[in-house]
Scaffold this motif. Structure first.
Motif, PDB file in Angstrom:
ATOM      1  N   THR A  16     -28.415   6.720  18.499  1.00 62.69           N
ATOM      2  CA  THR A  16     -29.364   5.876  17.770  1.00 62.69           C
ATOM      3  C   THR A  16     -30.818   6.209  18.083  1.00 62.69           C
ATOM      4  O   THR A  16     -31.703   5.897  17.299  1.00 62.69           O
ATOM      5  N   CYS A  17     -31.067   6.822  19.232  1.00 55.71           N
ATOM      6  CA  CYS A  17     -32.454   7.077  19.650  1.00 55.71           C
ATOM      7  C   CYS A  17     -33.252   7.901  18.630  1.00 55.71           C
ATOM      8  O   CYS A  17     -34.399   7.548  18.332  1.00 55.71           O
ATOM      9  N   GLU A  19     -32.936   8.024  15.477  1.00 58.37           N
ATOM     10  CA  GLU A  19     -33.198   7.164  14.322  1.00 58.37           C
ATOM     11  C   GLU A  19     -34.282   6.136  14.656  1.00 58.37           C
ATOM     12  O   GLU A  19     -35.173   5.863  13.854  1.00 58.37           O
ATOM     13  N   VAL A  20     -34.203   5.576  15.871  1.00 57.40           N
ATOM     14  CA  VAL A  20     -35.240   4.639  16.310  1.00 57.40           C
ATOM     15  C   VAL A  20     -36.585   5.345  16.324  1.00 57.40           C
ATOM     16  O   VAL A  20     -37.588   4.828  15.827  1.00 57.40           O
ATOM     17  N   SER A  21     -36.624   6.542  16.871  1.00 58.49           N
ATOM     18  CA  SER A  21     -37.871   7.310  16.925  1.00 58.49           C
ATOM     19  C   SER A  21     -38.419   7.581  15.526  1.00 58.49           C
ATOM     20  O   SER A  21     -39.622   7.480  15.283  1.00 58.49           O
ATOM     21  N   VAL A  23     -37.863   5.914  12.681  1.00 59.16           N
ATOM     22  CA  VAL A  23     -38.333   4.689  12.031  1.00 59.16           C
ATOM     23  C   VAL A  23     -39.659   4.231  12.628  1.00 59.16           C
ATOM     24  O   VAL A  23     -40.611   3.921  11.900  1.00 59.16           O
ATOM     25  N   VAL A  24     -39.717   4.188  13.945  1.00 58.65           N
ATOM     26  CA  VAL A  24     -40.962   3.759  14.584  1.00 58.65           C
ATOM     27  C   VAL A  24     -42.069   4.769  14.318  1.00 58.65           C
ATOM     28  O   VAL A  24     -43.216   4.399  14.050  1.00 58.65           O
ATOM     29  N   ILE A  36     -42.243   3.739  22.627  1.00 55.63           N
ATOM     30  CA  ILE A  36     -40.924   3.992  22.029  1.00 55.63           C
ATOM     31  C   ILE A  36     -39.904   4.269  23.121  1.00 55.63           C
ATOM     32  O   ILE A  36     -38.781   3.750  23.098  1.00 55.63           O
ATOM     33  N   VAL A  39     -38.866   1.115  24.798  1.00 55.50           N
ATOM     34  CA  VAL A  39     -37.951   0.350  23.936  1.00 55.50           C
ATOM     35  C   VAL A  39     -36.537   0.925  24.056  1.00 55.50           C
ATOM     36  O   VAL A  39     -35.557   0.185  24.180  1.00 55.50           O
ATOM     37  N   LYS A  40     -36.430   2.245  24.066  1.00 51.56           N
ATOM     38  CA  LYS A  40     -35.123   2.886  24.208  1.00 51.56           C
ATOM     39  C   LYS A  40     -34.497   2.560  25.557  1.00 51.56           C
ATOM     40  O   LYS A  40     -33.282   2.335  25.645  1.00 51.56           O
ATOM     41  N   SER A  43     -32.919  -0.782  25.444  1.00 53.01           N
ATOM     42  CA  SER A  43     -31.949  -1.046  24.381  1.00 53.01           C
ATOM     43  C   SER A  43     -30.941   0.086  24.232  1.00 53.01           C
ATOM     44  O   SER A  43     -29.825   0.002  24.729  1.00 53.01           O
ATOM     45  N   SER A  44     -31.319   1.122  23.571  1.00 52.74           N
ATOM     46  CA  SER A  44     -30.380   2.181  23.197  1.00 52.74           C
ATOM     47  C   SER A  44     -29.678   2.808  24.396  1.00 52.74           C
ATOM     48  O   SER A  44     -28.458   3.011  24.370  1.00 52.74           O
TER      49      SER A  44
END
Length: 94
Positions: A16-17, A19-21, A23-24, A36, A39-40, A43-44
């Motif tokens: 998921t990381c 994808e998170v990167s 999007v952010v 970022i 946040v990972k 969470s991730s």
């Protein structure tokens, strides 16, 4: 944790990381890369570790299940042998 469990966890949930990167990154400039990453970290990364641990437990349970199936088959064979012995003894006693 085993590498196999880690690999197997990706079969359940792709990474998921990135994808998170993405999007952010679409909304923020590169100056927030540290944000970022933080946040990972909360969470991730934790979710991936938990999923990998769960997959490791699943692999162990599957292995134990196979071992128990082999033990049951062995005991079934022993029971069949004992039943044959009982029948043979009953014939001899008759």
């Amino acid at each position: 944790m085993s590498r196999y469990a880690d690999k197997r966890s990706f079969d359940y949930c792709k990474e998921t990381c990135p994808e998170v990167s993405r999007v952010v990154g679409d909304f923020l400039d590169g100056e927030f890369d540290k944000f970022i990453e933080k946040v990972k970290e909360v969470s991730s990364y934790k979710m991936r570790e938990a999923l990998t641990s769960a997959c490791s437990d699943l692999i162990a349970a599957e292995s134990e299940n196979e071992d128990l199936k082999r033990q049951i088959a062995q005991k079934d064979n022993e029971i069949d042998d004992l039943r044959r012995q009982v029948r043979d003894l009953e014939r001899e006693a008759a």
